[in-house]
Design an enzyme around this catalytic site. Structure first.
Site, mmCIF file in Angstrom:
data_model
loop_
_atom_site.group_PDB
_atom_site.id
_atom_site.type_symbol
_atom_site.label_atom_id
_atom_site.label_comp_id
_atom_site.label_asym_id
_atom_site.label_seq_id
_atom_site.Cartn_x
_atom_site.Cartn_y
_atom_site.Cartn_z
ATOM 1 N N LEU A 51 4.379 -4.751 -3.111
ATOM 2 C CA LEU A 51 5.580 -4.066 -2.634
ATOM 3 C C LEU A 51 5.266 -2.703 -2.033
ATOM 4 C CD1 LEU A 51 8.246 -5.386 -2.662
ATOM 5 C CD2 LEU A 51 8.852 -4.168 -4.745
ATOM 6 N N CYS A 52 4.246 -2.034 -2.579
ATOM 7 C CA CYS A 52 3.952 -0.690 -2.063
ATOM 8 C C CYS A 52 3.431 -0.756 -0.634
ATOM 9 C CB CYS A 52 2.949 0.035 -2.964
ATOM 10 S SG CYS A 52 1.427 -0.862 -3.200
ATOM 11 N N THR A 53 2.722 -1.820 -0.309
ATOM 12 C CA THR A 53 2.264 -1.973 1.078
ATOM 13 C C THR A 53 3.462 -2.154 1.997
ATOM 14 O OG1 THR A 53 0.270 -3.076 0.312
ATOM 15 C CG2 THR A 53 0.821 -3.342 2.623
#
Lengths: 294, 688
Positions: free
Chosen positions: A70-72
């Site tokens: 998700l952080c990407t």
């Protein structure tokens, strides 16, 4: 999909009856022929419930889904797929909180495509197309007429031979790969010794007594875990720990979810629990012995 | 539906260029049996340009070609009519309704007016039902009194010169692919010969009871593949090349030293490419053995097992926290890219070695008046290969940079910068490559002394595709069917010089085909090694054995004019089985898997052939053995060449897939015979 196959597999197994010696009655064994394709590859198999390996035996062979972190997606997009993921995972629920995205609607998909394109332009990323958008959102697997013809005909071949006794049967699994030359491999898919559906193996699990019932259920549902369940219910030898249906029983046992296993089993290590999951394998139960460790 | 493109799912496999190639192809099906119809169905659905079904007539329906015109009439598929949609239990071919003439009779007797519907030939009926599957496809048919009497060479030349497809923008872009369905040797061999001479790809299918075969025959000189799309490839990052190209160097300079980065987010988002190159510098500093390069020569790279381990340790130690820094995890995993070759592989070198400038210049100016010449599309391919040769010689044997990089943990800006650097270098390499193409084309025109040169400047798209895929070029060259047929069965009456039968034909000696001997010896060697890899669960089911039994059936046909098992009385079946078994043993000897020593007859008169024997355990136990080998023969005899639709469907699936590969020039076709054993559902690919 995999869930439907697991359910069908479990159901066929539950229909088999046994004689007094514990051997399956042949007239209650219904053969199950399963086939699948992906691009230029495919496989077909024959399952004779209680005789050959079953679908659940091969569950581990399915590659775990590769999800993008998700952080990407949120902070460091790099390729067009990240921008598309951002649009349909993060932006859509914000923009349309009460409506689920309909991947078959051209209007919905065009919205996703435009949002993805905007984000891509902001980060100087190239390659967002409508076709790619569909592929990412719907997880499209490329398909061609030829591979589907091959695998479906192999399945029909097995069915015809079983029905007409014209010849012997597939023993038990054939793989087909056609992108580079043609490679085919026919082999006996062995039963998994610990298969919850076609063996009566009792599983063991070591947990800390402070693990809550809820955490235990989540472990059982872990997609990459041993059991990969969906809607488990659990009983011990003396009481019902958590039952999803009927509704009244669910309400009554819900409070147990937050209790620790140590408390629920009164500290006794080595208790055997019975786990059922009608969505995954109907009419079957899984034996689970819990050992407490610190 | 989110997309109205009915080809969406297949476009994701072969792209717009593949779809275009399909649309420019006319597929000719010889014979209208189920396996042929299935193959065509799997080509009609994905949008092949046009189809033409060629078959012989049913007994008497007045559709025969006019002997007066001397040619074969080509008709568009008939419209669907009620009589075509009736099925009966007679036919096992879903795409071939029973003879509609019978339907007409039946209706007439019920006083139905059918408007004097003309009875239709098999070819007409099959093409009508197949064309219905996709309105994008143009359907045609031709019906002849006898397929064995057809002059295929003239027929195909006519089709190439005047394609019946009225959608084609220009006749020069129509390509032909030929499929043969269940044709016996008197048709198959001339067909194979014609396709070979005209450089047309041929797929020969035979459905036989629970067994079946698909044989690929590539057009001479070879089938070339630019987009072979292997499933596993290394990214083209050029980390092992010294010096790194300018663009990459610039990116390296713009990123500070990892060791001096304090911000942990920054540190964990440096792309692994940069991590590895910085680690290389560090590693070089730790290596103590003497090394005195001059400024221009290649510095040290890890080459021994120990050095590679050391290098990985250097990378690990540069991480602040290996568990939390995905980019370092990736760097350790991809560390081998630092010493991976990056030059062309052995397989690509084989392709490069096949093309020479001399031959190319001659072939390009050859107008074909002296016999079959190299097809124009092969010349285009050779032009690109020659340009690649020149590029390699001027670029330290490194091919043009592919230009894309895989996704990797990184912040957006650095990733995009890296991506752009690789793209720009790839573009520059393509520019250099394009200049070589122009150079060669110039030379070609110069050397042709004014005659027309049959090769043109490739489009930009073609050059981009070639450069991007040049690290995976492949070639496929099969022996033509007719050339190996008599090697498998030299005593067949079909090739007897003495035979006066009009079905025995003389073919050019196999030795006239260049490369034949090498291809033959390779095939025989492979076959030997495959006997050591039988189907483990039940070796008698190994497809290799069943192919030999089927080949014996064709040999039986050559001698008797029909397939074994026609007379189904027990003694007749036994006799046929015995003969098939004997023929199978002969074929094993001719394939080099067994031997037949001649022994003196003992009475001083002469020699006679001894029993077939073999040193090969597999052949001994399962073919030579009377019980096992006899079982093979008995099973194929009981089939009597029956066609079961689902087996036909499997063969049709495989054949259509190979056809798509041959048409689109993508993915690698099988080499060269696919054998399916539907008894145990085991398949194998062999060269015989």
């Amino acid at each position: 999909n995999i869930e439907a196959r697991r359910w069908l597999n479990g159901m066929m197994h539950s229909l088999v009856q046994f004689d007094d010696d514990g051997d399956p009655l042949p007239e209650t064994i219904i053969p199950l022929i399963d086939g699948g394709t992906e691009g230029f590859s495919g496989q077909a198999r024959l399952i004779l419930p209680r005789i050959t390996s079953c679908f659940e035996c091969s569950l581990d062979a399915f590659a775990p889904s590769a999800a993008v972190p998700l952080c990407t997606i949120a902070e460091t997009p790099r390729i067009p797929e990240h921008c598309i993921a951002y649009a349909f995972i993060l932006q859509w629920p914000k923009e349309f909180p009460d409506r689920k995205l309909n991947p078959d609607s051209p209007e919905d998909m065009t919205w996703v495509y435009r949002q993805a394109l905007e984000r891509a332009n902001k980060y100087n990323i190239h390659g967002v197309t409508y076709m790619l958008t569909l592929g990412v959102v719907k997880n499209i697997i490329p398909a061609v007429a030829s591979t589907n013809a091959i695998i479906s005909a192999m399945c029909v071949n097995e069915a015809i031979k079983l029905l007409s006794f014209a010849s012997q049967s597939l023993n038990t699994y054939v793989m087909y790969m056609g992108s580079e030359g043609v490679h085919s491999h026919t082999f006996v898919y062995d039963k998994k010794d610990t298969c919850p559906v076609c063996t009566s193996h009792v599983h063991t699990l070591e947990i800390s007594p402070s693990t809550t019932l809820n955490s235990l259920l989540q472990m059982l549902c872990d997609k990459d875990g041993r059991f990969k369940l969906k809607t488990p219910s659990v009983t011990s030898s003396s009481k019902t720990l958590y039952m999803r249906k009927p509704q009244a029983l669910e309400k009554a046992t819900r409070k147990n979810l937050n209790k620790t296993m140590g408390e629920l089993l009164e500290g006794k290590s080595g208790e055997e629990l019975v786990v059922t999951d009608p969505v995954v394998f109907p009419e079957t139960s899984l034996g689970l012995v819990l050992t407490f460790v610190e | 539906m989110a997309t109205t493109d009915k080809y969406d799912r297949q476009l994701r496999l072969w792209g717009a260029s593949g779809q275009r190639a399909l649309g420019e192809t006319l597929v000719v099906l010889v014979g209208s049996s189920a396996c042929g119809a299935e193959t065509l169905k799997n080509l009609v659905l994905p949008g092949v340009g046009s189809i033409l079904v060629l078959d012989d007539d049913d007994d008497d329906n007045g559709e025969s070609s006019s002997a007066e015109t001397g040619g074969i009439d080509i008709h568009p598929s008939p419209e669907l009519s009620p009589s075509l949609l009736k099925f009966s239990g007679e036919s096992s071919n879903f795409f071939l309704p029973p003879n509609s003439k019978k339907i007409v009779d039946k209706l007439e007797s019920n006083n139905d007016t059918t408007n004097g519907e003309t009875p239709l030939s098999k070819a007409a009926r099959a093409s009508a039902l197949l064309s219905e599957l996709n309105p994008d496809v143009c359907g045609f048919y031709s019906s002849v009194p006898s397929l064995a009497a057809v002059d295929f060479t003239t027929f195909f030349q006519t089709l190439l010169a005047n394609p019946p497809n009225n959608h084609a923008s220009s006749s020069s872009s129509t390509k032909l692919l030929v499929i043969s369905a269940d044709q016996p040797p008197p048709v198959l061999l001339p067909l194979s010969h014609a396709c070979h001479n005209l450089s047309l790809p041929l797929l020969a299918l035979h459905s036989y009871g629970l067994l079946g075969t698909v044989r690929v025959q590539t057009p001479p000189p070879y089938h070339f593949i630019i987009e072979s799309k292997p499933s596993h490839t290394l990214p083209d990052l050029r980390l092992s090349r010294w010096p790194p190209f300018d663009g990459l160097n610039d990116v390296l300079k713009s990123v500070g030293k990892l060791d001096e980065m304090e911000d942990s987010k920054d540190h964990s988002h440096v792309p692994f490419v940069v991590v590895l190159l910085q680690a290389l510098e560090k590693w070089r500093g730790t290596v103590s053995a003497p090394f005195n390069p001059d400024a221009s020569s290649r510095p040290r790279y890890p080459s021994t097992f120990a050095a590679k381990q050391d290098f990985r340790e250097v990378v690990k130690n540069m991480a602040h926290n290996l568990n939390n820094e995905l980019n370092f995890e990736e760097a350790v995993r991809e560390a081998h890219l630092v010493w991976a070759e990056g030059r062309v592989s052995e397989e690509v070198q084989e392709v490069l070695d096949r093309v020479t400038e001399e031959e190319f210049f001659t072939a390009a100016a050859d107008d074909g008046s002296a016999g079959p010449n190299v097809p124009a599309n092969v010349l285009q391919f050779q032009l690109l290969v020659l340009a690649l040769q020149r590029f390699l010689s001027k670029n330290d044997n490194y091919p043009p940079l592919e230009g894309t990089i895989p996704d990797m943990t990184s912040d957006t800006a650095r990733y995009v910068a890296l991506q752009e650097a690789y793209q720009r270098q790839a573009e520059m390499d393509r520019g250099t490559f394009t200049n070589f193409v122009k150079e060669i084309l110039q030379q070609c025109k110069f050397k042709s002394n004014g005659s027309k040169v049959r090769v043109a400047m490739p489009t930009e798209e073609e050059i981009i595709t070639f450069c991007k895929n040049c690290r995976h070029l492949r070639l496929l060259e099969t022996r033509p069917l007719f050339a190996e047929y008599n090697l498998q069965d030299p005593t067949s009456p079909r090739f007897s010089a003495n035979s006066s039968s009009r079905t025995s034909l003389q073919y050019p000696d196999a030795s006239s085909i260049p490369n034949f001997d090498k291809l033959l010896s390779d095939a025989r060697e492979d076959l030997q090694s495959q006997t050591y890899d039988p189907y483990e669960t039940d070796p008698i089911q190994t497809p290799l054995l069943w192919w030999m039994a089927l080949r014996a059936c064709h040999a039986f046909y050559d001698r008797h004019g029909e397939y074994p098992g026609k007379d189904d009385r027990e003694l007749a079946l036994e006799a046929d089985a015995k003969e098939v078994h004997t023929l199978t043993l002969e074929i094993a000897v001719n394939l080099g898997l067994a031997s037949k020593p001649t022994a003196s007859t003992g009475d001083g008169v002469g020699e006679k052939d001894g029993a077939v024997e073999s040193e090969n355990d597999f052949i001994k136990s399962y073919l030579l053995d009377e019980a096992q080998g006899g079982n093979l023969a008995r099973e194929v005899v009981r089939y009597n060449e029956a066609e079961i639709h689902n087996i036909a469907a499997i063969l049709g699936g495989v054949a259509s897939q190979e056809a798509v590969k041959l048409i689109t020039g993508q993915y690698v076709p099988l080499d060269d015979t696919f054998v399916y054993n539907g008894i145990a559902s085991v398949a194998g690919v062999y060269r015989f």
